[in-house]
Design a protein around this motif. Structure first.
Motif, PDB file in Angstrom:
ATOM      1  N   ARG A 220      -6.750   4.946   6.238  1.00  0.00           N
ATOM      2  CA  ARG A 220      -6.460   3.945   5.212  1.00  0.00           C
ATOM      3  C   ARG A 220      -6.817   2.581   5.771  1.00  0.00           C
ATOM      4  O   ARG A 220      -6.624   2.306   6.945  1.00  0.00           O
ATOM      5  CB  ARG A 220      -5.002   4.084   4.811  1.00  0.00           C
ATOM      6  CG  ARG A 220      -4.209   2.871   4.662  1.00  0.00           C
ATOM      7  CD  ARG A 220      -2.820   3.234   4.189  1.00  0.00           C
ATOM      8  NE  ARG A 220      -1.874   2.217   4.566  1.00  0.00           N
ATOM      9  CZ  ARG A 220      -0.622   2.219   4.205  1.00  0.00           C
ATOM     10  NH1 ARG A 220      -0.144   3.199   3.467  1.00  0.00           N
ATOM     11  NH2 ARG A 220       0.176   1.260   4.563  1.00  0.00           N
ATOM     12  N   GLN A 221      -7.359   1.752   4.916  1.00  0.00           N
ATOM     13  CA  GLN A 221      -7.704   0.378   5.253  1.00  0.00           C
ATOM     14  C   GLN A 221      -7.155  -0.501   4.139  1.00  0.00           C
ATOM     15  O   GLN A 221      -7.458  -0.280   2.966  1.00  0.00           O
ATOM     16  CB  GLN A 221      -9.217   0.211   5.356  1.00  0.00           C
ATOM     17  CG  GLN A 221      -9.657  -1.198   5.661  1.00  0.00           C
ATOM     18  CD  GLN A 221     -11.175  -1.335   5.662  1.00  0.00           C
ATOM     19  OE1 GLN A 221     -11.875  -0.590   4.979  1.00  0.00           O
ATOM     20  NE2 GLN A 221     -11.670  -2.290   6.421  1.00  0.00           N
ATOM     21  N   VAL A 222      -6.355  -1.477   4.526  1.00  0.00           N
ATOM     22  CA  VAL A 222      -5.784  -2.394   3.548  1.00  0.00           C
ATOM     23  C   VAL A 222      -6.408  -3.764   3.790  1.00  0.00           C
ATOM     24  O   VAL A 222      -6.288  -4.329   4.869  1.00  0.00           O
ATOM     25  CB  VAL A 222      -4.241  -2.465   3.679  1.00  0.00           C
ATOM     26  CG1 VAL A 222      -3.667  -3.422   2.650  1.00  0.00           C
ATOM     27  CG2 VAL A 222      -3.629  -1.075   3.537  1.00  0.00           C
TER      28      VAL A 222
ATOM     29  N   ALA B 121       0.831  -1.203   0.000  1.00  0.00           N
ATOM     30  CA  ALA B 121       0.000   0.000   0.000  1.00  0.00           C
ATOM     31  C   ALA B 121       0.869   1.258   0.000  1.00  0.00           C
ATOM     32  O   ALA B 121       0.551   2.233  -0.703  1.00  0.00           O
ATOM     33  CB  ALA B 121      -0.933  -0.012   1.215  1.00  0.00           C
ATOM     34  N   ASP B 122       1.953   1.226   0.752  1.00  0.00           N
ATOM     35  CA  ASP B 122       2.879   2.369   0.758  1.00  0.00           C
ATOM     36  C   ASP B 122       3.422   2.638  -0.645  1.00  0.00           C
ATOM     37  O   ASP B 122       3.504   3.790  -1.074  1.00  0.00           O
ATOM     38  CB  ASP B 122       4.048   2.118   1.712  1.00  0.00           C
ATOM     39  CG  ASP B 122       3.647   2.157   3.177  1.00  0.00           C
ATOM     40  OD1 ASP B 122       2.578   2.729   3.495  1.00  0.00           O
ATOM     41  OD2 ASP B 122       4.418   1.609   4.005  1.00  0.00           O
TER      42      ASP B 122
ATOM     43  N   ASN C  35       1.521   9.687  -5.265  1.00  0.00           N
ATOM     44  CA  ASN C  35       2.112  10.923  -4.761  1.00  0.00           C
ATOM     45  C   ASN C  35       3.085  11.521  -5.777  1.00  0.00           C
ATOM     46  O   ASN C  35       3.202  12.742  -5.876  1.00  0.00           O
ATOM     47  CB  ASN C  35       2.826  10.666  -3.429  1.00  0.00           C
ATOM     48  CG  ASN C  35       2.979  11.915  -2.612  1.00  0.00           C
ATOM     49  OD1 ASN C  35       1.988  12.500  -2.206  1.00  0.00           O
ATOM     50  ND2 ASN C  35       4.213  12.335  -2.391  1.00  0.00           N
ATOM     51  N   ASP C  36       3.757  10.666  -6.546  1.00  0.00           N
ATOM     52  CA  ASP C  36       4.649  11.164  -7.603  1.00  0.00           C
ATOM     53  C   ASP C  36       3.863  11.946  -8.660  1.00  0.00           C
ATOM     54  O   ASP C  36       4.366  12.910  -9.230  1.00  0.00           O
ATOM     55  CB  ASP C  36       5.388  10.009  -8.293  1.00  0.00           C
ATOM     56  CG  ASP C  36       6.435   9.362  -7.394  1.00  0.00           C
ATOM     57  OD1 ASP C  36       6.796   9.967  -6.359  1.00  0.00           O
ATOM     58  OD2 ASP C  36       6.887   8.246  -7.737  1.00  0.00           O
ATOM     59  N   LEU C  37       2.645  11.514  -8.919  1.00  0.00           N
ATOM     60  CA  LEU C  37       1.804  12.169  -9.929  1.00  0.00           C
ATOM     61  C   LEU C  37       1.015  13.344  -9.366  1.00  0.00           C
ATOM     62  O   LEU C  37       0.700  14.285 -10.090  1.00  0.00           O
ATOM     63  CB  LEU C  37       0.829  11.155 -10.534  1.00  0.00           C
ATOM     64  CG  LEU C  37       1.470   9.971 -11.261  1.00  0.00           C
ATOM     65  CD1 LEU C  37       0.419   8.931 -11.590  1.00  0.00           C
ATOM     66  CD2 LEU C  37       2.181  10.443 -12.513  1.00  0.00           C
TER      67      LEU C  37
END
Length: 135
Positions: A46-48, A25-26, A33-35
């Protein structure tokens, strides 16, 4: 925002793999985040949910929402299994239209559409065999 990804090993349905899923998920979040700078900073919760939870909590065998991989060897006449690709089941009048059937999962409605077409064909054939040609 909700992000849906499913590309983790199917073997992860046998155990929770929480540490690996959090790392996955990270990586996904870093990609976004790069975009979109500051995307990561905007996350408030956040829920994974991984394959293990999908199987144990939701009853999805192998933790796969599509009831099997959508790969070439599991599509068309092979979905859900050889001999059952026509949406019929061994029980007369019971049809299947889940993600396990062709054309697979997703929120597209194609399996249900195809099942309805098969039901209409079967009903039409039964009427013709009985001598009733109602339209």
């Amino acid at each position: 925002m909700s992000l849906f990804t499913q590309w983790v090993p199917h073997e992860w349905s046998k155990a929770p793999h929480e540490k690996e899923l959090e790392a996955y998920a990270d990586r996904v979040i870093e990609g976004y985040n790069d975009l979109a700078p500051n995307f990561k900073a905007a996350i408030i919760h956040r829920q994974v949910i991984g394959p293990h939870e999908m199987e144990t909590e939701y009853g999805l065998i192998g933790g796969n929402i599509f009831h099997g991989e959508l790969s070439a060897e599991q599509l068309f006449h092979m979905r859900p299994a050889p001999g059952y690709a026509d949406y019929r089941t061994p029980i007369r009048g019971l049809y299947q239209c889940s993600s396990a059937t062709h054309a697979g999962g997703g929120v597209c409605g194609i399996p249900a559409y195809n099942a309805v077409r098969q039901i209409q064909k079967d009903r039409s054939r039964r009427r013709k065999r009985k001598g009733s040609f109602k339209t």
